[in-house]
Design a protein around this motif. Sequence first.
Motif, short mmCIF file in Angstrom:
data_model
loop_
_atom_site.label_atom_id
_atom_site.label_comp_id
_atom_site.label_asym_id
_atom_site.label_seq_id
_atom_site.Cartn_x
_atom_site.Cartn_y
_atom_site.Cartn_z
N ARG A 12 0.82 -1.21 0.00
CA ARG A 12 0.00 0.00 0.00
C ARG A 12 0.86 1.26 0.00
O ARG A 12 0.36 2.34 -0.26
CB ARG A 12 -0.96 0.00 1.20
CG ARG A 12 -2.02 -1.08 1.10
CD ARG A 12 -3.19 -0.81 2.02
NE ARG A 12 -2.79 -0.82 3.42
CZ ARG A 12 -2.65 -1.93 4.13
NH1 ARG A 12 -2.84 -3.09 3.58
NH2 ARG A 12 -2.30 -1.86 5.40
N ARG A 13 2.15 1.12 0.30
CA ARG A 13 3.04 2.28 0.27
C ARG A 13 3.89 2.31 -1.00
O ARG A 13 4.78 3.13 -1.13
CB ARG A 13 3.95 2.27 1.50
CG ARG A 13 3.20 2.36 2.82
CD ARG A 13 4.19 2.63 3.97
NE ARG A 13 5.17 1.59 4.10
CZ ARG A 13 5.01 0.47 4.79
NH1 ARG A 13 3.85 0.26 5.41
NH2 ARG A 13 5.97 -0.43 4.89
N GLU A 69 -6.15 0.83 -1.52
CA GLU A 69 -7.17 1.86 -1.62
C GLU A 69 -7.79 1.76 -3.00
O GLU A 69 -7.10 1.47 -3.98
CB GLU A 69 -6.57 3.25 -1.43
CG GLU A 69 -5.84 3.45 -0.12
CD GLU A 69 -4.36 3.09 -0.21
OE1 GLU A 69 -3.98 2.35 -1.16
OE2 GLU A 69 -3.60 3.54 0.66
N PRO A 70 -9.12 2.00 -3.12
CA PRO A 70 -9.79 1.86 -4.43
C PRO A 70 -9.12 2.64 -5.55
O PRO A 70 -9.02 2.15 -6.67
CB PRO A 70 -11.20 2.39 -4.14
CG PRO A 70 -11.44 2.06 -2.70
CD PRO A 70 -10.10 2.28 -2.05
N VAL A 71 -8.62 3.85 -5.27
CA VAL A 71 -8.00 4.66 -6.32
C VAL A 71 -6.73 3.98 -6.84
O VAL A 71 -6.50 3.91 -8.05
CB VAL A 71 -7.68 6.08 -5.82
CG1 VAL A 71 -6.87 6.85 -6.85
CG2 VAL A 71 -8.97 6.84 -5.51
N LYS A 72 -5.90 3.47 -5.94
CA LYS A 72 -4.66 2.80 -6.36
C LYS A 72 -4.99 1.49 -7.06
O LYS A 72 -4.38 1.15 -8.08
CB LYS A 72 -3.75 2.55 -5.15
CG LYS A 72 -2.41 1.93 -5.52
CD LYS A 72 -1.49 1.79 -4.32
CE LYS A 72 -0.92 3.13 -3.88
NZ LYS A 72 0.14 2.98 -2.85
N ALA A 73 -5.97 0.75 -6.53
CA ALA A 73 -6.37 -0.49 -7.18
C ALA A 73 -6.92 -0.22 -8.58
O ALA A 73 -6.66 -0.97 -9.52
CB ALA A 73 -7.42 -1.21 -6.33
N ALA A 74 -7.67 0.88 -8.72
CA ALA A 74 -8.23 1.24 -10.03
C ALA A 74 -7.13 1.56 -11.03
O ALA A 74 -7.21 1.19 -12.21
CB ALA A 74 -9.16 2.45 -9.87
N ASN A 124 -15.66 2.01 -9.89
CA ASN A 124 -16.11 3.40 -9.82
C ASN A 124 -14.96 4.39 -9.94
O ASN A 124 -15.16 5.56 -10.24
CB ASN A 124 -16.85 3.66 -8.49
CG ASN A 124 -18.31 3.23 -8.57
OD1 ASN A 124 -18.86 3.09 -9.65
ND2 ASN A 124 -18.92 3.01 -7.42
N SER A 125 -13.75 3.92 -9.68
CA SER A 125 -12.58 4.81 -9.69
C SER A 125 -11.76 4.72 -10.97
O SER A 125 -10.85 5.52 -11.16
CB SER A 125 -11.67 4.49 -8.49
OG SER A 125 -12.36 4.67 -7.27
N VAL A 126 -12.06 3.74 -11.84
CA VAL A 126 -11.29 3.65 -13.08
C VAL A 126 -11.86 4.61 -14.11
O VAL A 126 -12.93 5.18 -13.94
CB VAL A 126 -11.30 2.21 -13.65
CG1 VAL A 126 -10.73 1.23 -12.67
CG2 VAL A 126 -12.71 1.79 -14.08
N ASP A 127 -11.14 4.80 -15.23
CA ASP A 127 -11.65 5.66 -16.30
C ASP A 127 -12.82 4.97 -16.98
O ASP A 127 -13.03 3.77 -16.87
CB ASP A 127 -10.54 5.99 -17.30
CG ASP A 127 -9.99 4.73 -17.97
OD1 ASP A 127 -10.59 4.28 -18.96
OD2 ASP A 127 -8.99 4.19 -17.47
N ARG A 128 -13.59 5.78 -17.72
CA ARG A 128 -14.84 5.28 -18.30
C ARG A 128 -14.60 4.14 -19.30
O ARG A 128 -15.37 3.17 -19.35
CB ARG A 128 -15.57 6.43 -19.00
CG ARG A 128 -16.98 6.06 -19.47
CD ARG A 128 -17.91 5.95 -18.28
NE ARG A 128 -19.18 5.38 -18.67
CZ ARG A 128 -20.17 6.07 -19.27
NH1 ARG A 128 -20.01 7.35 -19.51
NH2 ARG A 128 -21.29 5.48 -19.58
N GLY A 171 2.78 2.37 -10.32
CA GLY A 171 3.54 1.98 -11.50
C GLY A 171 4.52 0.87 -11.21
O GLY A 171 4.64 -0.12 -11.96
N HIS A 172 5.25 1.00 -10.09
CA HIS A 172 6.20 -0.04 -9.71
C HIS A 172 5.47 -1.32 -9.31
O HIS A 172 5.91 -2.43 -9.63
CB HIS A 172 7.06 0.44 -8.53
CG HIS A 172 7.94 1.60 -8.88
ND1 HIS A 172 8.44 2.47 -7.94
CD2 HIS A 172 8.41 2.03 -10.08
CE1 HIS A 172 9.18 3.39 -8.55
NE2 HIS A 172 9.17 3.14 -9.84
N LEU A 173 4.34 -1.15 -8.64
CA LEU A 173 3.58 -2.31 -8.21
C LEU A 173 3.03 -3.08 -9.40
O LEU A 173 3.01 -4.31 -9.41
CB LEU A 173 2.43 -1.86 -7.29
CG LEU A 173 1.57 -2.97 -6.68
CD1 LEU A 173 2.42 -3.97 -5.93
CD2 LEU A 173 0.53 -2.36 -5.75
#
Length: 343
Positions: free
Chosen positions: A120-121, A147-152, A214-218, A125-127
């Motif tokens: 999570r830290r 977090e949803p944003v990072k997962a997205a 919900n957090s990914v692009d359309r 991009g590296h992940l």
Amino acid sequence: MASTSANDKKPRVLSGRQKAAIFLVSLGMEASSDIFKHLREEEIEQITFDIARLDNIESTDKETVLREFQDMMLAQDFIIQGGIDYARDLLERSLGSQKAGDIINRLTSSLQVRPFDFIRRTDPGHLLNFIQGEHPQTIALILVYLEPVKAASILGSLNTEMQADVAKRIAIMDRTSPEVLREVERVLEKKLSSLASEDFTSAGGIDSIVDIINSVDRSTEKAIIENLEEDDPELAEEIKKRMFVFEDIVLLDDRAIQKVLREVDATDLAKALKSVDTDAQDKIYRNMSKRAAALLKEDMEFMGPVRLKDVEEAQQKIVNVIRKLEEQGDIVVARAGEDEMVV
């Protein structure tokens, strides 16, 4: 015989609630009231009772409580930075082995450290480079702990087929045993098993994948849903029921739409309406003044052809506004398939 000053008094043995009461009084009214907002009603009642019983706070008691709080916060910061062993090592250097051990034990008895804490830290991009060669089930397991944003961000960078596969695995995921978590962490060459709870860890499920989608692009959102519709129509329908997409704006009542319109940029609105049906457009026009509606139509006409990507980005911005207003309780969103009305 030398006299004993107030500063020479030994601190009393205080209960946890007494420490909390002294700490809150020491912080002052404003800061304490902010803390109370995050406590349960019964906790507030108990601590208030102990505050009421305080007469005079001895300086030694106050100093002890504040120092203990500082040590606990320092230890928690160390755990976040590098884990339990890292925190223990640093605390031992400054506080000694016994005190460091006491603090760590108090923290870990109540602190539930989620698996894959180090991930999570890590930069998304590296992940992505680190996990994209892994099995889809492994990727799904990792994403539900982000977090949803990072997962997205990571989900959106996978190929289309992998996106749908990982999304499905997250949606149907229920409980994962500690043994499996430990094995995945071991394969990823990160020893975090000591931080994992011995209880079965609940993660994944429909709500988890909805938060991520919900957090990914359309474009990514549409690709995932379309692939799921082919692979598992029932699951795709269940996910869609819990999501809000731009076309669902027709489900909002007039008052909600008016609140949304006050928050969105006129240019974004003009772009967003370029690719929707007349029902959605009419719903927007009806909730604007005649002059504002005329100006909007004029903007759309003069705008000419707009790239689909720009239309989708504008729609996503407006959807984000709608979701924010819903989270704040300012509007109520009826999802597709919901029959119940909120009155």
